[in-house]
Design a protein around this motif. Sequence first.
Motif, mmCIF file in Angstrom:
data_model
loop_
_atom_site.group_PDB
_atom_site.id
_atom_site.type_symbol
_atom_site.label_atom_id
_atom_site.label_comp_id
_atom_site.label_asym_id
_atom_site.label_seq_id
_atom_site.Cartn_x
_atom_site.Cartn_y
_atom_site.Cartn_z
ATOM 1 N N SER A 192 -5.477 16.049 157.383
ATOM 2 C CA SER A 192 -4.379 15.186 156.934
ATOM 3 C C SER A 192 -4.348 13.884 157.726
ATOM 4 C CB SER A 192 -3.041 15.918 157.080
ATOM 5 O OG SER A 192 -2.974 17.038 156.235
ATOM 6 N N TYR A 193 -4.471 13.986 159.041
ATOM 7 C CA TYR A 193 -4.471 12.776 159.871
ATOM 8 C C TYR A 193 -5.672 11.884 159.544
ATOM 9 C CZ TYR A 193 -0.920 15.039 162.828
ATOM 10 O OH TYR A 193 0.224 15.638 163.307
ATOM 11 N N SER A 194 -6.818 12.507 159.314
ATOM 12 C CA SER A 194 -8.021 11.731 158.995
ATOM 13 C C SER A 194 -7.863 10.994 157.667
ATOM 14 C CB SER A 194 -9.247 12.653 158.937
ATOM 15 O OG SER A 194 -9.500 13.238 160.198
ATOM 16 N N THR A 195 -7.226 11.648 156.703
ATOM 17 C CA THR A 195 -7.006 11.010 155.407
ATOM 18 C C THR A 195 -6.067 9.814 155.549
ATOM 19 O OG1 THR A 195 -7.300 13.135 154.292
ATOM 20 C CG2 THR A 195 -6.277 11.369 153.024
ATOM 21 N N ALA A 196 -5.010 9.988 156.342
ATOM 22 C CA ALA A 196 -4.084 8.875 156.585
ATOM 23 C C ALA A 196 -4.813 7.701 157.226
ATOM 24 C CB ALA A 196 -2.939 9.333 157.478
ATOM 25 N N LEU A 197 -5.691 8.002 158.167
ATOM 26 C CA LEU A 197 -6.447 6.959 158.857
ATOM 27 C C LEU A 197 -7.431 6.271 157.918
ATOM 28 C CD1 LEU A 197 -6.998 5.614 161.602
ATOM 29 C CD2 LEU A 197 -8.694 7.397 162.038
ATOM 30 N N LYS B 5 0.895 3.875 168.647
ATOM 31 C CA LYS B 5 1.134 4.796 169.758
ATOM 32 C C LYS B 5 1.512 6.184 169.252
ATOM 33 C CE LYS B 5 2.546 1.376 173.217
ATOM 34 N NZ LYS B 5 3.642 0.926 174.125
ATOM 35 N N SER B 6 2.321 6.225 168.195
ATOM 36 C CA SER B 6 2.746 7.526 167.673
ATOM 37 C C SER B 6 1.565 8.293 167.079
ATOM 38 C CB SER B 6 3.848 7.343 166.625
ATOM 39 O OG SER B 6 3.380 6.584 165.522
ATOM 40 N N PHE B 7 0.648 7.570 166.423
ATOM 41 C CA PHE B 7 -0.515 8.245 165.852
ATOM 42 C C PHE B 7 -1.441 8.735 166.966
ATOM 43 C CE2 PHE B 7 -4.714 8.451 163.810
ATOM 44 C CZ PHE B 7 -4.414 9.261 162.726
ATOM 45 N N LYS B 8 -1.625 7.919 167.990
ATOM 46 C CA LYS B 8 -2.436 8.343 169.135
ATOM 47 C C LYS B 8 -1.841 9.582 169.789
ATOM 48 C CE LYS B 8 -4.257 3.756 170.353
ATOM 49 N NZ LYS B 8 -4.235 2.678 171.383
ATOM 50 N N ALA B 9 -0.510 9.630 169.865
ATOM 51 C CA ALA B 9 0.157 10.785 170.464
ATOM 52 C C ALA B 9 -0.086 12.041 169.630
ATOM 53 C CB ALA B 9 1.653 10.520 170.589
ATOM 54 N N ARG B 10 -0.094 11.893 168.310
ATOM 55 C CA ARG B 10 -0.355 13.037 167.436
ATOM 56 C C ARG B 10 -1.773 13.565 167.648
ATOM 57 N NH1 ARG B 10 3.318 10.002 164.222
ATOM 58 N NH2 ARG B 10 4.827 11.345 163.119
ATOM 59 N N VAL B 11 -2.728 12.650 167.702
ATOM 60 C CA VAL B 11 -4.123 13.052 167.897
ATOM 61 C C VAL B 11 -4.291 13.728 169.253
ATOM 62 C CG1 VAL B 11 -6.483 12.206 168.139
ATOM 63 C CG2 VAL B 11 -4.999 11.255 166.362
ATOM 64 N N ALA B 12 -3.635 13.188 170.269
ATOM 65 C CA ALA B 12 -3.721 13.777 171.609
ATOM 66 C C ALA B 12 -3.117 15.181 171.627
ATOM 67 C CB ALA B 12 -3.002 12.882 172.615
ATOM 68 N N GLU C 161 -5.254 3.937 155.768
ATOM 69 C CA GLU C 161 -4.651 2.841 156.531
ATOM 70 C C GLU C 161 -5.256 2.809 157.933
ATOM 71 O OE1 GLU C 161 -3.451 -0.204 157.296
ATOM 72 O OE2 GLU C 161 -2.184 0.277 155.575
ATOM 73 N N PRO C 162 -6.435 2.175 158.097
ATOM 74 C CA PRO C 162 -7.127 2.187 159.398
ATOM 75 C C PRO C 162 -6.309 1.598 160.543
ATOM 76 C CG PRO C 162 -8.596 1.432 157.650
ATOM 77 C CD PRO C 162 -7.222 1.495 157.057
ATOM 78 N N SER C 163 -5.354 0.738 160.245
ATOM 79 C CA SER C 163 -4.589 0.086 161.311
ATOM 80 C C SER C 163 -3.732 1.063 162.107
ATOM 81 C CB SER C 163 -3.699 -1.018 160.728
ATOM 82 O OG SER C 163 -2.701 -0.475 159.886
ATOM 83 N N ILE C 164 -3.456 2.254 161.556
ATOM 84 C CA ILE C 164 -2.627 3.203 162.300
ATOM 85 C C ILE C 164 -3.349 3.731 163.529
ATOM 86 C CG2 ILE C 164 -1.350 3.898 160.238
ATOM 87 C CD1 ILE C 164 -2.951 6.484 160.210
ATOM 88 N N ARG C 165 -4.649 3.485 163.595
ATOM 89 C CA ARG C 165 -5.407 3.907 164.773
ATOM 90 C C ARG C 165 -4.814 3.308 166.048
ATOM 91 N NH1 ARG C 165 -10.636 5.651 164.854
ATOM 92 N NH2 ARG C 165 -10.934 4.868 162.726
ATOM 93 N N ILE D 231 0.593 11.877 157.134
ATOM 94 C CA ILE D 231 0.967 12.109 158.525
ATOM 95 C C ILE D 231 2.017 13.208 158.613
ATOM 96 C CG2 ILE D 231 2.128 11.074 160.515
ATOM 97 C CD1 ILE D 231 0.711 8.461 159.857
ATOM 98 N N CYS D 232 3.007 13.170 157.714
ATOM 99 C CA CYS D 232 4.020 14.231 157.681
ATOM 100 C C CYS D 232 3.377 15.586 157.408
ATOM 101 C CB CYS D 232 5.063 13.934 156.610
ATOM 102 S SG CYS D 232 6.185 12.602 157.023
ATOM 103 N N GLN D 233 2.462 15.593 156.466
ATOM 104 C CA GLN D 233 1.748 16.821 156.143
ATOM 105 C C GLN D 233 1.001 17.338 157.373
ATOM 106 O OE1 GLN D 233 -1.943 16.700 153.720
ATOM 107 N NE2 GLN D 233 -0.752 17.771 152.157
ATOM 108 N N GLY D 234 0.331 16.421 158.076
ATOM 109 C CA GLY D 234 -0.383 16.802 159.292
ATOM 110 C C GLY D 234 0.549 17.327 160.367
ATOM 111 N N ASP D 235 1.729 16.721 160.487
ATOM 112 C CA ASP D 235 2.703 17.178 161.481
ATOM 113 C C ASP D 235 3.141 18.616 161.208
ATOM 114 O OD1 ASP D 235 2.564 14.714 162.684
ATOM 115 O OD2 ASP D 235 4.475 13.985 161.889
ATOM 116 N N VAL D 236 3.328 18.932 159.924
ATOM 117 C CA VAL D 236 3.726 20.301 159.570
ATOM 118 C C VAL D 236 2.604 21.272 159.915
ATOM 119 C CG1 VAL D 236 4.472 21.844 157.735
ATOM 120 C CG2 VAL D 236 5.228 19.464 157.720
ATOM 121 N N PHE D 237 1.383 20.923 159.525
ATOM 122 C CA PHE D 237 0.249 21.799 159.830
ATOM 123 C C PHE D 237 0.087 21.977 161.340
ATOM 124 C CE2 PHE D 237 -1.730 20.496 155.578
ATOM 125 C CZ PHE D 237 -1.411 21.714 154.986
ATOM 126 N N LEU D 238 0.275 20.904 162.089
ATOM 127 C CA LEU D 238 0.141 20.986 163.545
ATOM 128 C C LEU D 238 1.207 21.908 164.128
ATOM 129 C CD1 LEU D 238 -1.283 20.012 166.098
ATOM 130 C CD2 LEU D 238 0.256 18.033 166.121
#
Length: 250
Positions: free
Chosen positions: A216-221, A231-238, A224-228, A198-205
Motif C-alpha cells: 500500500s505504501y509503495s503504491t502511494a509512493l 516526515k510522516s511518510f518516512k515515519a511510517r516506513v521506519a 505521488e513520488p513527492s511523499i518520499r 496510506i490509510c490502507q497501509g496504516d491499517v495493515f501495519l
Amino acid sequence: MTATLCLLCIPLRFPPNRTSFSSTSISLTPIRAQNQEIRVCTNRTCRRQGSFQTLETLSALAPPTITVNPSGCLGKCGAGPNVAVLPDGFVVGHCATPARAAEVIMQLSGGVSDSLGVSKSLEALALRKRAECEVEDGNFSQADLLLSKAIELKPCGGIHIIFKDRSIVRLALGNHAGALEDANEALRVAPRYPEAYICQGDVFLSMDHFDSAEMSYSTALEIEPSIRRSKSFKARVAKLQEKLNAVRTQ
C-alpha cells in the motif's frame, strides 16, 4: 496530496473558437471521456471578490475526475470570481458563493444542479470540517458520527475524502475492519488517491500485515513520488521496518 493545489498559476490556453463566458447562468456539458480541470482566477480583482474561498470549496467538492488549480487572470475582471473549465474552455463568472461552486461541480459531474443537491453537498462539507475539529480535540467517536452523516448525504463530490477521513478515525478507535473498509471504499471511488493507500497501509501495519502494508505504501509512493520527502511518510516506513526487524529477530 488530497485536494493538493498546484502552487504555480498556469496561464490559461483556450482551444480555438471554444471560449465562452457565463455570468448569470451555468450551462456546462459534462465530459466523461476524459478528466476535467477547473482553474480559478486568483489574480488581484478576483481575489478581492473571494476567489480563494471559491478555490477551497471547489477543491473540497471536486470528484476524482476533476482537478482544481489556481490560475492567472481569465479576463472579465468585473464579473469575478471567474473559473475556467478545461478542456472545453468555458468560463463561468460570479462564482463567489459556496452554492455557486457546488452548482459548477454538480453540472460537470453530470448531475442535476438542484437546490437540494447543492444543500446536501455543502452540508456534507460542513460536517467534514466539524469532524476535522473533533479529531484535533481527540473526539474520535464524535468525528465518526459526523463523517457518517456526511456520507449519508451523498454529496456531489469529495466523498472519497470523507471515506479516507473516517478510515483514519476508525483506526484511531481500534475498528480495523471499518477502517480498512473505508480506505477500500475511498479507493473504489478514487483509484489513484495516494492518501487512501496510506490509510490502507496504516491499517495493515496496525494489524501486522507487513507485506500488505508495504504494498500500500509503495503504491502511494508510485502515484505521488513527492511523499518520499514527507516526515510522516518516512515515519511510517521506519515503523514498518522496525516491526519487520523485530519479527526477523524472534
